[in-house]
Design a protein around this motif. Structure first.
Motif, PDB file in Angstrom:
ATOM      1  N   GLU A 207     109.011  70.275  18.038  1.00 36.68           N
ATOM      2  CA  GLU A 207     110.197  70.333  18.970  1.00 36.68           C
ATOM      3  C   GLU A 207     109.736  70.364  20.237  1.00 36.68           C
ATOM      4  O   GLU A 207     108.932  71.338  20.616  1.00 36.68           O
ATOM      5  CB  GLU A 207     111.008  71.564  18.421  1.00 36.68           C
ATOM      6  CG  GLU A 207     112.240  71.598  19.182  1.00 36.68           C
ATOM      7  CD  GLU A 207     113.080  72.867  18.723  1.00 36.68           C
ATOM      8  OE1 GLU A 207     112.730  74.042  19.229  1.00 36.68           O
ATOM      9  OE2 GLU A 207     113.932  72.988  17.939  1.00 36.68           O
ATOM     10  N   TRP A 208     110.287  69.677  21.283  1.00 34.86           N
ATOM     11  CA  TRP A 208     109.821  69.813  22.828  1.00 34.86           C
ATOM     12  C   TRP A 208     109.809  71.470  23.327  1.00 34.86           C
ATOM     13  O   TRP A 208     110.990  71.945  22.842  1.00 34.86           O
ATOM     14  CB  TRP A 208     110.752  68.790  23.617  1.00 34.86           C
ATOM     15  CG  TRP A 208     110.335  67.483  23.322  1.00 34.86           C
ATOM     16  CD1 TRP A 208     111.208  66.411  23.371  1.00 34.86           C
ATOM     17  CD2 TRP A 208     109.256  66.713  23.362  1.00 34.86           C
ATOM     18  NE1 TRP A 208     110.771  65.425  22.965  1.00 34.86           N
ATOM     19  CE2 TRP A 208     109.455  65.329  23.098  1.00 34.86           C
ATOM     20  CE3 TRP A 208     107.741  66.967  23.691  1.00 34.86           C
ATOM     21  CZ2 TRP A 208     108.365  64.229  23.107  1.00 34.86           C
ATOM     22  CZ3 TRP A 208     106.836  66.218  23.202  1.00 34.86           C
ATOM     23  CH2 TRP A 208     107.140  64.808  23.057  1.00 34.86           C
ATOM     24  N   GLY A 209     109.043  71.929  24.106  1.00 33.67           N
ATOM     25  CA  GLY A 209     109.045  72.756  24.632  1.00 33.67           C
ATOM     26  C   GLY A 209     108.886  72.511  26.044  1.00 33.67           C
ATOM     27  O   GLY A 209     109.642  71.772  26.593  1.00 33.67           O
ATOM     28  N   LEU A 225     101.386  69.486  31.510  1.00 31.74           N
ATOM     29  CA  LEU A 225     101.340  70.129  30.343  1.00 31.74           C
ATOM     30  C   LEU A 225     102.426  69.821  29.595  1.00 31.74           C
ATOM     31  O   LEU A 225     103.306  70.529  29.833  1.00 31.74           O
ATOM     32  CB  LEU A 225     100.625  71.563  30.363  1.00 31.74           C
ATOM     33  CG  LEU A 225      99.461  71.838  31.107  1.00 31.74           C
ATOM     34  CD1 LEU A 225      99.301  73.299  31.216  1.00 31.74           C
ATOM     35  CD2 LEU A 225      97.984  71.182  30.375  1.00 31.74           C
ATOM     36  N   VAL A 226     102.395  69.094  28.265  1.00 34.25           N
ATOM     37  CA  VAL A 226     103.413  68.881  27.639  1.00 34.25           C
ATOM     38  C   VAL A 226     103.299  69.999  26.439  1.00 34.25           C
ATOM     39  O   VAL A 226     102.446  69.667  25.305  1.00 34.25           O
ATOM     40  CB  VAL A 226     103.528  67.461  26.985  1.00 34.25           C
ATOM     41  CG1 VAL A 226     104.855  67.393  26.195  1.00 34.25           C
ATOM     42  CG2 VAL A 226     103.510  66.491  28.161  1.00 34.25           C
ATOM     43  N   VAL A 227     104.174  70.976  26.134  1.00 31.89           N
ATOM     44  CA  VAL A 227     104.090  71.820  25.046  1.00 31.89           C
ATOM     45  C   VAL A 227     105.184  71.422  23.959  1.00 31.89           C
ATOM     46  O   VAL A 227     106.226  71.066  24.253  1.00 31.89           O
ATOM     47  CB  VAL A 227     104.484  73.189  25.645  1.00 31.89           C
ATOM     48  CG1 VAL A 227     104.606  74.417  24.642  1.00 31.89           C
ATOM     49  CG2 VAL A 227     103.827  73.627  26.801  1.00 31.89           C
ATOM     50  N   VAL A 228     104.452  71.341  22.783  1.00 30.19           N
ATOM     51  CA  VAL A 228     105.219  70.989  21.606  1.00 30.19           C
ATOM     52  C   VAL A 228     105.410  72.285  20.741  1.00 30.19           C
ATOM     53  O   VAL A 228     104.220  72.796  20.536  1.00 30.19           O
ATOM     54  CB  VAL A 228     104.892  69.771  20.849  1.00 30.19           C
ATOM     55  CG1 VAL A 228     105.522  69.606  19.744  1.00 30.19           C
ATOM     56  CG2 VAL A 228     104.601  68.766  21.830  1.00 30.19           C
ATOM     57  N   ASN A 229     106.491  72.758  20.109  1.00 34.27           N
ATOM     58  CA  ASN A 229     106.420  73.957  19.207  1.00 34.27           C
ATOM     59  C   ASN A 229     106.468  73.355  17.735  1.00 34.27           C
ATOM     60  O   ASN A 229     107.242  72.503  17.577  1.00 34.27           O
ATOM     61  CB  ASN A 229     107.745  74.896  19.536  1.00 34.27           C
ATOM     62  CG  ASN A 229     107.632  75.264  20.895  1.00 34.27           C
ATOM     63  OD1 ASN A 229     106.796  75.806  21.351  1.00 34.27           O
ATOM     64  ND2 ASN A 229     108.966  75.146  21.608  1.00 34.27           N
TER      65      ASN A 229
END
Length: 251
Positions: A207-209, A225-229
């Motif tokens: 899920e996109w953070g 910085l692409v954060v993915v949960n």
């Protein structure tokens, strides 16, 4: 007037200290010395074995070491300052970001996954020389992600300039534990990659953070910085066999 070696080293230490501080990271003098020792090793190995295309010492300090430390923005600085217990660097290359992270945060159990033998050998040699807490795996992500000890075992997984986002998600999300994060280090032109990733994200349990932006000193352009949960377990069939995620991305 010529600049002495000691003056140059003092200037490098000041540059590293200020650049890390601007990322919200405070490092001690002995850690700064380890950063410089790492730069020395990168120079030495690059001329012998071509482990990185970046040869300028200033660029090694900026584009490898300082850039690696930016990972902190993408996890513990948005996690109430909590440092992850363990971290996996997928496609580590010459050890970035794994080696600088291990220097700056010695309590993290860092694992570097690198398929190219000479680069994995460098990470091992550098870790031993600098006394770092880094485990090195010379394997492909598509194979390693199916090993029981590695699958969904990491609080934080990072990847730097490895692959297009749908492919990268298939490489990395299988390693992330439920409740953990994947951080992709990317350039600023992300719209197409993110748009192409919705199917992969859904299938793989992500899920996109937040997407966070930063600048490197003396370098043009914004980095992301692409954060993915990780919100659901990744189905056992992923990642697919070696080569398939890049040839047939999930999109």
């Amino acid at each position: 007037m010529s600049i002495s070696a000691s003056d140059s080293r003092r200037a490098e230490i000041y540059f590293l200290s200020e650049s890390a501080y601007n990322l919200g990271i405070e490092v001690e003098r002995d850690q700064l010395e380890l950063f410089l020792a790492l730069a020395d090793l990168v120079n030495e190995w690059s001329y012998k074995y071509n482990i990185t295309a970046i040869r300028s010492r200033r660029e090694i300090l900026t584009k490898h070491i300082i850039d690696s430390l930016s990972v902190a923005i993408g996890h513990w600085q948005i996690n109430d300052g909590k440092v992850p217990a363990n971290l996996l660097d997928v496609g580590s290359g010459a050890g970035f970001p794994s080696l600088p992270i291990a220097i700056a945060f010695p309590d993290i159990n860092v694992t570097a996954l690198e398929a190219i033998r000479k680069k994995a050998s460098f990470i091992t040699a550098a870790s031993e020389s600098l006394g770092l807490n880094v485990t090195v795996l010379n394997q492909r992500a598509e194979v390693a992600a199916h090993l029981p000890d590695l699958r969904e075992a990491f609080e934080l997984v990072v990847a730097r300039a490895v692959a297009y986002m749908p492919t990268l998600l298939e490489y990395c999300l299988p390693f992330v534990r439920l409740g953990g994060r994947f951080v992709a280090m990317k350039s600023e032109n992300l719209d197409e990659e993110l748009n192409d990733s919705s199917k992969a994200l859904e299938i793989l349990g992500g899920e996109w953070g937040q997407t966070l932006h930063y600048r490197l000193p003396d370098v043009d352009g914004i980095r992301s910085l692409v954060v993915v949960n990780k919100v659901r377990s990744t189905p056992q069939r992923y990642p697919r066999r070696p080569g398939i995620p890049a040839k047939r991305p999930l999109k």
